[in-house]
Design an enzyme around this catalytic site. Structure first.
Site, PDB file in Angstrom:
ATOM      1  N   CYS A  11      -5.166 -10.565   2.116  1.00  0.00           N
ATOM      2  CA  CYS A  11      -3.859 -10.193   1.584  1.00  0.00           C
ATOM      3  C   CYS A  11      -3.909  -8.688   1.311  1.00  0.00           C
ATOM      4  O   CYS A  11      -4.937  -8.053   1.521  1.00  0.00           O
ATOM      5  CB  CYS A  11      -3.467 -11.012   0.351  1.00  0.00           C
ATOM      6  N   CYS A  85       0.124  -9.838   4.385  1.00  0.00           N
ATOM      7  CA  CYS A  85      -0.254  -8.461   4.713  1.00  0.00           C
ATOM      8  C   CYS A  85       0.456  -7.942   5.957  1.00  0.00           C
ATOM      9  O   CYS A  85       0.307  -6.787   6.330  1.00  0.00           O
ATOM     10  CB  CYS A  85      -1.766  -8.299   4.822  1.00  0.00           C
ATOM     11  N   CYS A  89      -2.626  -6.540   8.967  1.00  0.00           N
ATOM     12  CA  CYS A  89      -3.715  -7.451   9.320  1.00  0.00           C
ATOM     13  C   CYS A  89      -4.055  -7.287  10.802  1.00  0.00           C
ATOM     14  O   CYS A  89      -3.169  -7.388  11.650  1.00  0.00           O
ATOM     15  CB  CYS A  89      -3.319  -8.903   9.048  1.00  0.00           C
TER      16      CYS A  89
END
Length: 136
Positions: A11, A85, A89
């Site tokens: 996250c 995220c 990511c």
């Protein structure tokens, strides 16, 4: 996957959702799964409300430290679970990805974090039934 599966929870701040998910997976799977967590922009500390909510169910995440996501960590993980995220990511071919839409506990009190904690536990239990044929 061969041998012990590895799961990476990602996250943004690696201070709430991913830390609670890692705590649940360590608790429920023991040493049968390698557990990792990281953030695209890690915070300074784990969210105190997340720590308190997890302590209520006997899981101590107080000693965890938010960690910056490294490409090699993602590359060496079998399953990557992202939690809010977005584009931060990384995506690696051949990896199993799950994007869990879970409310961010940042800025919330422990009363508001409890349902988030419980939702994460349910998702971890489902993930374990897939990763470990014998279940949690």
């Amino acid at each position: 996957m061969s041998g012990k599966p590895s799961v990476l929870f990602v996250c943004v701040h690696n201070a709430g959702r991913s830390q609670m998910a890692a705590g649940w997976l360590r608790h429920l799977a023991g040493d049968r799964v390698e557990v990792r967590s990281a953030g695209s922009a890690p915070g300074d500390r784990v969210n105190p409300a997340a720590v308190a909510a997890m302590a209520e169910v006997g899981i101590d995440i107080a000693g965890q430290t938010p960690t910056k996501l490294a490409g090699e960590t993602a590359e060496s993980s079998d399953v990557i679970v992202t939690m809010g995220c977005g584009d931060a990511c990384p995506v690696f071919p051949g990896k199993r990805y799950e994007d869990w839409k879970i409310e961010d506990p940042a800025g919330k009190g422990v009363d508001a974090v409890r349902p988030i904690r419980d939702e994460i536990r349910a998702r971890i239990e489902n993930l374990l039934t897939e990763l470990l044929p014998t279940g949690p």
